[in-house]
Design a protein around this motif. Structure first.
Motif, PDB file in Angstrom:
ATOM      1  N   GLN A  47       0.816  -1.203   0.000  1.00 35.18           N
ATOM      2  CA  GLN A  47       0.000   0.000   0.000  1.00 35.18           C
ATOM      3  C   GLN A  47       0.858   1.265   0.000  1.00 35.18           C
ATOM      4  O   GLN A  47       0.345   2.356  -0.181  1.00 35.18           O
ATOM      5  CB  GLN A  47      -0.924  -0.014   1.210  1.00 35.18           C
ATOM      6  CG  GLN A  47      -1.906  -1.162   1.147  1.00 35.18           C
ATOM      7  CD  GLN A  47      -2.569  -1.436   2.482  1.00 35.18           C
ATOM      8  OE1 GLN A  47      -2.099  -0.961   3.516  1.00 35.18           O
ATOM      9  NE2 GLN A  47      -3.638  -2.213   2.452  1.00 35.18           N
ATOM     10  N   GLU A  48       2.162   1.132   0.217  1.00 41.74           N
ATOM     11  CA  GLU A  48       3.053   2.291   0.223  1.00 41.74           C
ATOM     12  C   GLU A  48       3.386   2.710  -1.204  1.00 41.74           C
ATOM     13  O   GLU A  48       3.455   1.887  -2.104  1.00 41.74           O
ATOM     14  CB  GLU A  48       4.382   1.949   0.921  1.00 41.74           C
ATOM     15  CG  GLU A  48       4.284   1.764   2.391  1.00 41.74           C
ATOM     16  CD  GLU A  48       5.643   1.424   2.991  1.00 41.74           C
ATOM     17  OE1 GLU A  48       6.671   1.771   2.395  1.00 41.74           O
ATOM     18  OE2 GLU A  48       5.665   0.795   4.056  1.00 41.74           O
ATOM     19  N   ARG A  49       3.638   3.999  -1.376  1.00 46.97           N
ATOM     20  CA  ARG A  49       4.139   4.514  -2.651  1.00 46.97           C
ATOM     21  C   ARG A  49       5.646   4.657  -2.518  1.00 46.97           C
ATOM     22  O   ARG A  49       6.142   5.166  -1.513  1.00 46.97           O
ATOM     23  CB  ARG A  49       3.523   5.869  -2.985  1.00 46.97           C
ATOM     24  CG  ARG A  49       2.060   5.784  -3.313  1.00 46.97           C
ATOM     25  CD  ARG A  49       1.871   5.149  -4.664  1.00 46.97           C
ATOM     26  NE  ARG A  49       0.456   4.913  -4.909  1.00 46.97           N
ATOM     27  CZ  ARG A  49       0.002   3.995  -5.715  1.00 46.97           C
ATOM     28  NH1 ARG A  49       0.825   3.204  -6.342  1.00 46.97           N
ATOM     29  NH2 ARG A  49      -1.280   3.850  -5.897  1.00 46.97           N
ATOM     30  N   LEU A  50       6.362   4.195  -3.518  1.00 44.56           N
ATOM     31  CA  LEU A  50       7.823   4.194  -3.439  1.00 44.56           C
ATOM     32  C   LEU A  50       8.440   5.516  -3.880  1.00 44.56           C
ATOM     33  O   LEU A  50       9.650   5.654  -3.909  1.00 44.56           O
ATOM     34  CB  LEU A  50       8.393   3.052  -4.290  1.00 44.56           C
ATOM     35  CG  LEU A  50       7.983   1.657  -3.842  1.00 44.56           C
ATOM     36  CD1 LEU A  50       8.531   0.624  -4.801  1.00 44.56           C
ATOM     37  CD2 LEU A  50       8.470   1.392  -2.435  1.00 44.56           C
ATOM     38  N   GLY A  51       7.631   6.481  -4.227  1.00 44.44           N
ATOM     39  CA  GLY A  51       8.165   7.773  -4.622  1.00 44.44           C
ATOM     40  C   GLY A  51       7.964   7.991  -6.116  1.00 44.44           C
ATOM     41  O   GLY A  51       7.165   7.313  -6.757  1.00 44.44           O
ATOM     42  N   PRO A  52       8.704   8.916  -6.662  1.00 45.81           N
ATOM     43  CA  PRO A  52       8.520   9.237  -8.072  1.00 45.81           C
ATOM     44  C   PRO A  52       8.947   8.081  -8.975  1.00 45.81           C
ATOM     45  O   PRO A  52       9.859   7.321  -8.649  1.00 45.81           O
ATOM     46  CB  PRO A  52       9.421  10.457  -8.287  1.00 45.81           C
ATOM     47  CG  PRO A  52      10.386  10.439  -7.166  1.00 45.81           C
ATOM     48  CD  PRO A  52       9.713   9.741  -6.023  1.00 45.81           C
ATOM     49  N   THR A  53       8.276   7.968 -10.078  1.00 46.44           N
ATOM     50  CA  THR A  53       8.604   6.906 -11.028  1.00 46.44           C
ATOM     51  C   THR A  53       9.738   7.357 -11.926  1.00 46.44           C
ATOM     52  O   THR A  53      10.151   8.523 -11.905  1.00 46.44           O
ATOM     53  CB  THR A  53       7.383   6.560 -11.891  1.00 46.44           C
ATOM     54  OG1 THR A  53       7.035   7.713 -12.665  1.00 46.44           O
ATOM     55  CG2 THR A  53       6.204   6.120 -11.051  1.00 46.44           C
ATOM     56  N   GLY A  54      10.222   6.452 -12.710  1.00 49.39           N
ATOM     57  CA  GLY A  54      11.314   6.775 -13.631  1.00 49.39           C
ATOM     58  C   GLY A  54      10.946   7.868 -14.610  1.00 49.39           C
ATOM     59  O   GLY A  54      11.760   8.718 -14.957  1.00 49.39           O
ATOM     60  N   ARG A  55       9.695   7.868 -15.058  1.00 49.40           N
ATOM     61  CA  ARG A  55       9.262   8.887 -16.031  1.00 49.40           C
ATOM     62  C   ARG A  55       9.242  10.273 -15.423  1.00 49.40           C
ATOM     63  O   ARG A  55       9.653  11.238 -16.061  1.00 49.40           O
ATOM     64  CB  ARG A  55       7.881   8.532 -16.570  1.00 49.40           C
ATOM     65  CG  ARG A  55       7.929   7.432 -17.585  1.00 49.40           C
ATOM     66  CD  ARG A  55       6.559   7.187 -18.169  1.00 49.40           C
ATOM     67  NE  ARG A  55       6.400   5.738 -18.187  1.00 49.40           N
ATOM     68  CZ  ARG A  55       5.299   5.092 -17.972  1.00 49.40           C
ATOM     69  NH1 ARG A  55       4.189   5.742 -17.742  1.00 49.40           N
ATOM     70  NH2 ARG A  55       5.262   3.777 -18.000  1.00 49.40           N
ATOM     71  N   THR A  56       8.765  10.387 -14.185  1.00 48.59           N
ATOM     72  CA  THR A  56       8.713  11.711 -13.564  1.00 48.59           C
ATOM     73  C   THR A  56      10.117  12.221 -13.248  1.00 48.59           C
ATOM     74  O   THR A  56      10.391  13.417 -13.385  1.00 48.59           O
ATOM     75  CB  THR A  56       7.858  11.693 -12.284  1.00 48.59           C
ATOM     76  OG1 THR A  56       8.391  10.719 -11.381  1.00 48.59           O
ATOM     77  CG2 THR A  56       6.418  11.378 -12.587  1.00 48.59           C
ATOM     78  N   ILE A  57      11.000  11.327 -12.845  1.00 47.77           N
ATOM     79  CA  ILE A  57      12.385  11.727 -12.592  1.00 47.77           C
ATOM     80  C   ILE A  57      13.038  12.177 -13.888  1.00 47.77           C
ATOM     81  O   ILE A  57      13.735  13.196 -13.937  1.00 47.77           O
ATOM     82  CB  ILE A  57      13.181  10.572 -11.942  1.00 47.77           C
ATOM     83  CG1 ILE A  57      12.667  10.309 -10.535  1.00 47.77           C
ATOM     84  CG2 ILE A  57      14.672  10.879 -11.924  1.00 47.77           C
ATOM     85  CD1 ILE A  57      13.247   9.077  -9.884  1.00 47.77           C
ATOM     86  N   GLU A  58      12.806  11.439 -14.961  1.00 42.98           N
ATOM     87  CA  GLU A  58      13.381  11.793 -16.258  1.00 42.98           C
ATOM     88  C   GLU A  58      12.871  13.152 -16.730  1.00 42.98           C
ATOM     89  O   GLU A  58      13.644  13.978 -17.226  1.00 42.98           O
ATOM     90  CB  GLU A  58      13.019  10.716 -17.287  1.00 42.98           C
ATOM     91  CG  GLU A  58      13.603  10.973 -18.660  1.00 42.98           C
ATOM     92  CD  GLU A  58      13.184   9.919 -19.673  1.00 42.98           C
ATOM     93  OE1 GLU A  58      13.635  10.030 -20.827  1.00 42.98           O
ATOM     94  OE2 GLU A  58      12.414   9.014 -19.323  1.00 42.98           O
ATOM     95  N   ALA A  59      11.576  13.400 -16.560  1.00 42.59           N
ATOM     96  CA  ALA A  59      11.001  14.677 -16.983  1.00 42.59           C
ATOM     97  C   ALA A  59      11.607  15.842 -16.201  1.00 42.59           C
ATOM     98  O   ALA A  59      11.951  16.883 -16.782  1.00 42.59           O
ATOM     99  CB  ALA A  59       9.488  14.660 -16.804  1.00 42.59           C
ATOM    100  N   SER A  60      11.778  15.671 -14.892  1.00 43.58           N
ATOM    101  CA  SER A  60      12.362  16.752 -14.097  1.00 43.58           C
ATOM    102  C   SER A  60      13.830  16.965 -14.447  1.00 43.58           C
ATOM    103  O   SER A  60      14.314  18.105 -14.465  1.00 43.58           O
ATOM    104  CB  SER A  60      12.190  16.488 -12.603  1.00 43.58           C
ATOM    105  OG  SER A  60      12.918  15.345 -12.219  1.00 43.58           O
ATOM    106  N   LEU A  61      14.557  15.877 -14.734  1.00 49.49           N
ATOM    107  CA  LEU A  61      15.956  16.022 -15.145  1.00 49.49           C
ATOM    108  C   LEU A  61      16.062  16.754 -16.474  1.00 49.49           C
ATOM    109  O   LEU A  61      16.947  17.595 -16.662  1.00 49.49           O
ATOM    110  CB  LEU A  61      16.635  14.656 -15.250  1.00 49.49           C
ATOM    111  CG  LEU A  61      17.046  14.012 -13.936  1.00 49.49           C
ATOM    112  CD1 LEU A  61      17.593  12.613 -14.181  1.00 49.49           C
ATOM    113  CD2 LEU A  61      18.080  14.854 -13.234  1.00 49.49           C
ATOM    114  N   LYS A  62      15.176  16.435 -17.407  1.00 45.03           N
ATOM    115  CA  LYS A  62      15.195  17.122 -18.702  1.00 45.03           C
ATOM    116  C   LYS A  62      14.949  18.619 -18.541  1.00 45.03           C
ATOM    117  O   LYS A  62      15.587  19.438 -19.190  1.00 45.03           O
ATOM    118  CB  LYS A  62      14.148  16.522 -19.641  1.00 45.03           C
ATOM    119  CG  LYS A  62      14.585  15.224 -20.259  1.00 45.03           C
ATOM    120  CD  LYS A  62      13.548  14.710 -21.239  1.00 45.03           C
ATOM    121  CE  LYS A  62      13.997  13.402 -21.874  1.00 45.03           C
ATOM    122  NZ  LYS A  62      12.992  12.884 -22.804  1.00 45.03           N
TER     123      LYS A  62
END
Length: 126
Positions: A47-62
Motif C-alpha cells: 500500500q506504500e508509494r515508493l516515490g517518483p517513477t522513472g518517467r517523472t524523474i526523467e522529466a524533471s531532469l530534462k
C-alpha cells in the motif's frame, strides 16, 4: 508434489493476476511466491508509494538540463564571446601607423653648403 488450495478473488483481479503471471513467470504459484518474497525481504507494504517513477524523474531532469543549457548559452552570448574578442584584439600584432604629432614640425634635411671655408695653412708652417 505440494497440494493446491483454492482462494477466492474477484474476477477482474484474478484476470489481471493471470495476465501478469503469464508474462513474467512460468506458473501462478511462482508469481505469487515471488511477490510475497519481494514485500517481505524489502520490508515494504504493497500500500506504500515508493516515490517518483522513472518517467517523472526523467522529466524533471530534462527540465533542469534545459535550464542549464539556456544559462550556458546566455553566458556565451553575454560574457564569453565579447571577452574572447577583446583578448584577441589585444594580442593582434598589427604595426601601429606612425602618425606625426600635431605639435611635431617636419624639417626637411638639406645639405647645407658652407658659405665660408677655413683657410688652409701650408704644411711647412709648423
Amino acid at each position: 508434489m505440494d497440494s493446491f488450495i483454492g482462494i477466492r478473488f474477484k474476477k477482474k483481479t484474478a484476470k489481471r493476476f493471470q495476465q501478469f503471471s503469464r508474462t513474467h513467470f512460468r506458473t501462478h504459484t511462482e508469481a505469487m511466491a515471488e511477490m510475497l518474497d519481494f514485500f517481505f525481504y524489502n520490508e515494504i507494504s504493497p500500500q506504500e508509494r515508493l516515490g517518483p517513477t522513472g518517467r517523472t524523474i526523467e522529466a524533471s531532469l530534462k527540465k533542469r538540463i534545459n535550464a542549464v543549457i539556456a544559462i550556458m548559452r546566455d553566458m556565451e552570448k553575454t560574457q564569453t564571446k565579447p571577452t574572447v574578442a577583446m583578448i584577441q584584439s589585444l594580442f593582434e600584432t598589427e604595426e601601429p601607423k606612425n602618425k606625426p604629432l600635431i605639435l611635431e614640425k617636419k624639417f626637411v634635411e638639406h645639405k647645407k653648403v658652407a658659405r665660408f671655408r677655413e683657410k688652409q695653412k701650408p704644411n711647412n708652417e709648423l
